[in-house]
Design a protein around this motif. Structure first.
Motif, PDB file in Angstrom:
ATOM      1  N   PRO A   1       0.828  -1.210   0.000  1.00  0.00           N
ATOM      2  CA  PRO A   1       0.000   0.000   0.000  1.00  0.00           C
ATOM      3  C   PRO A   1       0.865   1.264   0.000  1.00  0.00           C
ATOM      4  CG  PRO A   1      -0.783  -1.580   1.635  1.00  0.00           C
ATOM      5  CD  PRO A   1       0.488  -2.144   1.074  1.00  0.00           C
ATOM      6  N   ASN A   2       0.498   2.184  -0.866  1.00  0.00           N
ATOM      7  CA  ASN A   2       1.156   3.492  -0.966  1.00  0.00           C
ATOM      8  C   ASN A   2       2.614   3.455  -1.427  1.00  0.00           C
ATOM      9  OD1 ASN A   2      -1.181   4.859  -0.047  1.00  0.00           O
ATOM     10  ND2 ASN A   2      -0.679   4.214   2.034  1.00  0.00           N
ATOM     11  N   HIS A   3       3.071   2.298  -1.884  1.00  0.00           N
ATOM     12  CA  HIS A   3       4.422   2.258  -2.452  1.00  0.00           C
ATOM     13  C   HIS A   3       4.370   2.853  -3.864  1.00  0.00           C
ATOM     14  CE1 HIS A   3       8.288   0.810  -3.923  1.00  0.00           C
ATOM     15  NE2 HIS A   3       8.622   0.622  -2.666  1.00  0.00           N
ATOM     16  N   PRO A   4       5.383   3.631  -4.254  1.00  0.00           N
ATOM     17  CA  PRO A   4       5.314   4.258  -5.593  1.00  0.00           C
ATOM     18  C   PRO A   4       5.191   3.240  -6.737  1.00  0.00           C
ATOM     19  CG  PRO A   4       7.472   4.620  -4.549  1.00  0.00           C
ATOM     20  CD  PRO A   4       6.553   4.091  -3.497  1.00  0.00           C
ATOM     21  N   LEU A   5       5.765   2.046  -6.564  1.00  0.00           N
ATOM     22  CA  LEU A   5       5.630   1.046  -7.636  1.00  0.00           C
ATOM     23  C   LEU A   5       4.195   0.532  -7.714  1.00  0.00           C
ATOM     24  CD1 LEU A   5       8.933  -1.008  -7.188  1.00  0.00           C
ATOM     25  CD2 LEU A   5       8.387   0.635  -9.003  1.00  0.00           C
ATOM     26  N   SER A   6       3.557   0.448  -6.571  1.00  0.00           N
ATOM     27  CA  SER A   6       2.168   0.005  -6.558  1.00  0.00           C
ATOM     28  C   SER A   6       1.268   1.090  -7.161  1.00  0.00           C
ATOM     29  CB  SER A   6       1.751  -0.311  -5.124  1.00  0.00           C
ATOM     30  OG  SER A   6       0.401  -0.663  -5.091  1.00  0.00           O
ATOM     31  N   ILE A   7       1.591   2.341  -6.875  1.00  0.00           N
ATOM     32  CA  ILE A   7       0.795   3.447  -7.446  1.00  0.00           C
ATOM     33  C   ILE A   7       0.957   3.463  -8.972  1.00  0.00           C
ATOM     34  CG2 ILE A   7       0.508   5.953  -7.499  1.00  0.00           C
ATOM     35  CD1 ILE A   7       1.426   5.982  -4.520  1.00  0.00           C
ATOM     36  N   ALA A   8       2.183   3.249  -9.448  1.00  0.00           N
ATOM     37  CA  ALA A   8       2.413   3.218 -10.905  1.00  0.00           C
ATOM     38  C   ALA A   8       1.649   2.032 -11.526  1.00  0.00           C
ATOM     39  CB  ALA A   8       3.906   3.112 -11.199  1.00  0.00           C
ATOM     40  N   ARG A   9       1.702   0.890 -10.854  1.00  0.00           N
ATOM     41  CA  ARG A   9       0.969  -0.290 -11.365  1.00  0.00           C
ATOM     42  C   ARG A   9      -0.521   0.032 -11.484  1.00  0.00           C
ATOM     43  NH1 ARG A   9      -2.244  -3.429  -8.519  1.00  0.00           N
ATOM     44  NH2 ARG A   9      -1.339  -2.832  -6.512  1.00  0.00           N
ATOM     45  N   GLN A  10      -1.091   0.634 -10.429  1.00  0.00           N
ATOM     46  CA  GLN A  10      -2.532   0.896 -10.450  1.00  0.00           C
ATOM     47  C   GLN A  10      -2.911   1.897 -11.536  1.00  0.00           C
ATOM     48  OE1 GLN A  10      -4.334   1.273  -6.377  1.00  0.00           O
ATOM     49  NE2 GLN A  10      -2.239   0.865  -5.749  1.00  0.00           N
ATOM     50  N   LEU A  11      -2.014   2.849 -11.770  1.00  0.00           N
ATOM     51  CA  LEU A  11      -2.285   3.821 -12.833  1.00  0.00           C
ATOM     52  C   LEU A  11      -2.376   3.091 -14.181  1.00  0.00           C
ATOM     53  CD1 LEU A  11      -2.467   6.684 -14.037  1.00  0.00           C
ATOM     54  CD2 LEU A  11       0.022   6.846 -13.874  1.00  0.00           C
TER      55      LEU A  11
ATOM     56  N   PHE B   1      13.599   2.529  -4.029  1.00  0.00           N
ATOM     57  CA  PHE B   1      12.382   1.721  -3.996  1.00  0.00           C
ATOM     58  C   PHE B   1      12.453   0.625  -2.931  1.00  0.00           C
ATOM     59  CE2 PHE B   1      12.204   3.271  -8.464  1.00  0.00           C
ATOM     60  CZ  PHE B   1      10.984   3.923  -8.381  1.00  0.00           C
ATOM     61  N   TRP B   2      13.681   0.216  -2.574  1.00  0.00           N
ATOM     62  CA  TRP B   2      13.858  -0.875  -1.607  1.00  0.00           C
ATOM     63  C   TRP B   2      14.006  -0.356  -0.183  1.00  0.00           C
ATOM     64  CZ3 TRP B   2      13.023  -5.666  -3.345  1.00  0.00           C
ATOM     65  CH2 TRP B   2      12.939  -5.786  -4.735  1.00  0.00           C
ATOM     66  N   SER B   3      13.977   0.962  -0.045  1.00  0.00           N
ATOM     67  CA  SER B   3      14.184   1.572   1.260  1.00  0.00           C
ATOM     68  C   SER B   3      13.018   1.257   2.201  1.00  0.00           C
ATOM     69  CB  SER B   3      14.323   3.085   1.075  1.00  0.00           C
ATOM     70  OG  SER B   3      14.272   3.720   2.319  1.00  0.00           O
ATOM     71  N   LYS B   4      13.351   1.080   3.491  1.00  0.00           N
ATOM     72  CA  LYS B   4      12.307   0.901   4.497  1.00  0.00           C
ATOM     73  C   LYS B   4      12.197   2.165   5.349  1.00  0.00           C
ATOM     74  CE  LYS B   4      12.929  -4.081   4.551  1.00  0.00           C
ATOM     75  NZ  LYS B   4      13.533  -5.244   5.198  1.00  0.00           N
ATOM     76  N   ASP B   5      12.896   3.202   4.908  1.00  0.00           N
ATOM     77  CA  ASP B   5      12.971   4.466   5.625  1.00  0.00           C
ATOM     78  C   ASP B   5      11.655   5.238   5.445  1.00  0.00           C
ATOM     79  OD1 ASP B   5      13.645   7.091   6.442  1.00  0.00           O
ATOM     80  OD2 ASP B   5      15.755   6.754   5.906  1.00  0.00           O
ATOM     81  N   GLN B   6      11.058   5.623   6.570  1.00  0.00           N
ATOM     82  CA  GLN B   6       9.790   6.360   6.505  1.00  0.00           C
ATOM     83  C   GLN B   6       9.942   7.704   5.787  1.00  0.00           C
ATOM     84  OE1 GLN B   6       6.558   5.813   6.771  1.00  0.00           O
ATOM     85  NE2 GLN B   6       7.202   3.695   7.088  1.00  0.00           N
ATOM     86  N   ARG B   7      11.157   8.241   5.814  1.00  0.00           N
ATOM     87  CA  ARG B   7      11.354   9.516   5.092  1.00  0.00           C
ATOM     88  C   ARG B   7      11.101   9.315   3.601  1.00  0.00           C
ATOM     89  NH1 ARG B   7      17.286  11.040   6.906  1.00  0.00           N
ATOM     90  NH2 ARG B   7      17.446   8.794   6.587  1.00  0.00           N
TER      91      ARG B   7
END
Ligand code: PHE
Length: 497
Positions: free
Chosen positions: A75-85, A350-356
């Motif tokens: 959820p809310n990962h940029p790759l997931s957002i691109a996929r949904q688009l 994309f692999w970062s787990k950093d909340q920033r």
């Protein structure tokens, strides 16, 4: 997710892939010095299934450890957002997002008609769990299975794919693809004309994409881009090609309009700079489609390769037991699009787990540009060495496979070298990744040299260390570099200079 257990012999050197520069291509003894740490294990267990190792095994721990992250559905990962688009551009399609990344060699290559000597099959390009099993190099590996199940006319497949490749800010050995396909059943029509007319009607319903399109070549070219004359009438393939192109033009407009909006919202200067979007179609080659094209988009001053596509090879549909179906397919790399949509500067993020990083994306809001939170200093270090006398060296391999839709894992156009190389650049990349992981931003060949008297080859690589999470101290960078130097000697028998 996986574990490793001890085994014996293994050579990492397989048939080399496309090569730009070939050093010392004379025939000599094959070096079998390098044994991957992981390939020495007796078996690999992934998702509860065990894969016995053999002389093909070359999938390293640092890759397997990431298996199962499923970034494309977080959820809310940029790759997931691109996929949904992208999915939203294909209403009525079924979306497959959970097909496993471990596939057979048959699924990844044979089922798609890849020639037995296709460079993508090489161990230097592809991660093998053993001689029959690979980490998929593209989502097309599932085409035949999904066609065989025949549960929808249209579908997308999204997932993680794996290729041994260079290290830089746009390449990572794991990336994500989305594949789409649409087929029609010919047997539902009383003639080829009725069938073609039906597709033309579907095309008319799509409407214009409202964009400038350059498409200079005829649909078929007898050598470069042939009609599958044995299986298709020209008017059928014409209709399918036209439907394919229009569908993907709509998708490209949707993606780049979103990218423009995001850019304008974050940067007022970007509003004035805007030039109208343009699309062009370029002839291409894929083993599983004919004719085939790449779609390129003119966006903010550059032609960008967006995807590969074509009319599905009929033997593939015959193999899938749906011989009366006919249609189109495309495949694209998600990271490249997400980088441009969100302005993400480094693929490792994309692999970062950093909340920033993760905290900046919201799938329920309009796309917003990424705000870099920090940039730590780069620590470049050079390593120069003589390669072993035996065999050729493969260097400067094209670092394009992870974002461009080139034939999976290799360039078909380049000839393989005549014998097994003593040094392949992708193996050096693996050593760097094994040792320094994501603390390396870039690895580039900066010098190569042939000794005029001895004929020995020397290579010099610049390794740029830069963590995304912290400043690397001089000591830490030196330490990593020293370990890499030692590994190069141990694994390849190079002589440091
Ligand atoms: N599988 C191709 C690749 O990864 C892309 C592709 C998919 C091309 C579907 C045509 C049709 O290189």
């Amino acid at each position: 997710m996986f574990h490793l257990a001890p085994v014996s012999r293994c050579s990492i050197f397989g048939l080399p892939p496309g090569v730009r520069c070939l050093l010392r291509p004379q025939c000599t003894a094959i070096l079998r010095r390098y044994q991957s740490n992981d390939a020495r294990k007796r078996s690999l267990t992934i998702d509860g299934k065990s894969y016995p190792s053999d002389s093909w095994t070359n999938a390293p721990e640092n890759i397997l450890i990431q298996y199962g992250r499923r970034l494309h559905v977080q959820p809310n990962h940029p790759l997931s957002i691109a996929r949904q688009l992208i999915e939203s551009c294909f209403p009525g399609f079924q979306h497959h997002n959970s097909l496993p990344g471990v596939v057979t060699v048959d699924q990844n290559f044979d089922s798609l008609g890849f020639a037995s000597d296709h460079p993508g099959r090489s161990k230097t390009d592809t991660y093998y769990l053993n001689q029959d099993t690979v980490l998929r190099t593209h989502t097309s590996a599932h085409e035949v299975d999904v066609f065989r199940a025949n549960t929808s006319n249209g579908y997308t497949i999204c997932g993680d794919v794996y290729r041994r490749d260079a290290i830089d800010r746009t390449h990572y050995p794991i990336f994500h693809q989305i594949e789409g396909a649409l087929t029609w059943d010919r047997s539902a029509f009383k003639s080829s004309e009725h069938f073609s007319q039906h597709i033309q009607n579907d095309l008319a319903r799509l409407g214009s994409a409202g964009v400038d399109v350059e498409d200079p070549n005829p649909t078929f070219h007898p050598e470069r881009n042939p009609l599958q004359a044995k299986h298709h009438a020209a008017e059928e393939a014409e209709a399918i090609a036209a439907h394919l192109k229009r569908s993907l033009e709509h998708m490209a407009v949707a993606i780049f309009t979103a990218a423009d909006k995001a850019l304008k919202a974050s940067d007022h200067a970007a509003q004035e700079e805007q030039e109208p979007l343009k699309i062009r179609w370029v002839e291409a080659f894929f083993p599983h489609t004919s004719p085939s094209w790449e779609l390129e988009v003119w966006w903010r001053g550059d032609w960008l390769e967006v995807l590969g596509c074509g009319v599905i090879e009929q033997p593939l549909l015959i193999r899938a037991d749906v011989p009366s179906r006919m249609g189109w397919a495309f495949g694209l790399g998600l990271e490249r699009l997400a980088m441009l949509l969100f302005g993400i500067p480094d693929i490792r993020l994309f692999w970062s787990k950093d909340q920033r990083f993760l905290g900046q994306f919201d799938e329920n809001k309009p796309i917003k540009r990424f705000q870099p939170f920090s940039k730590y200093p780069a620590a470049p270090r050079d390593v120069a060495f003589w390669i072993p006398d035996a065999g050729a060296a493969v260097v400067e391999t094209p670092a394009t496979t992870s974002s461009s839709p080139s034939p999976a894992g290799g360039q078909i156009t380049a000839a393989p070298p005549p014998d097994t190389p003593s040094f392949h650049e992708n193996d050096l990349m693996e050593v760097v990744r094994d040792t320094a992981g994501d603390s390396v931003e870039d690895v580039s060949l900066i010098d190569k040299f042939t000794h005029p008297k001895t004929g020995r080859q020397s290579l010099c690589y610049r390794i740029t260390y830069r963590s995304l999470e912290k400043t690397l101290t001089t000591e830490e960078a030196n330490d990593l570099h020293e370990q890499i130097r030692r590994e190069l000697v141990a694994r390849f028998g190079v002589e440091l200079r």
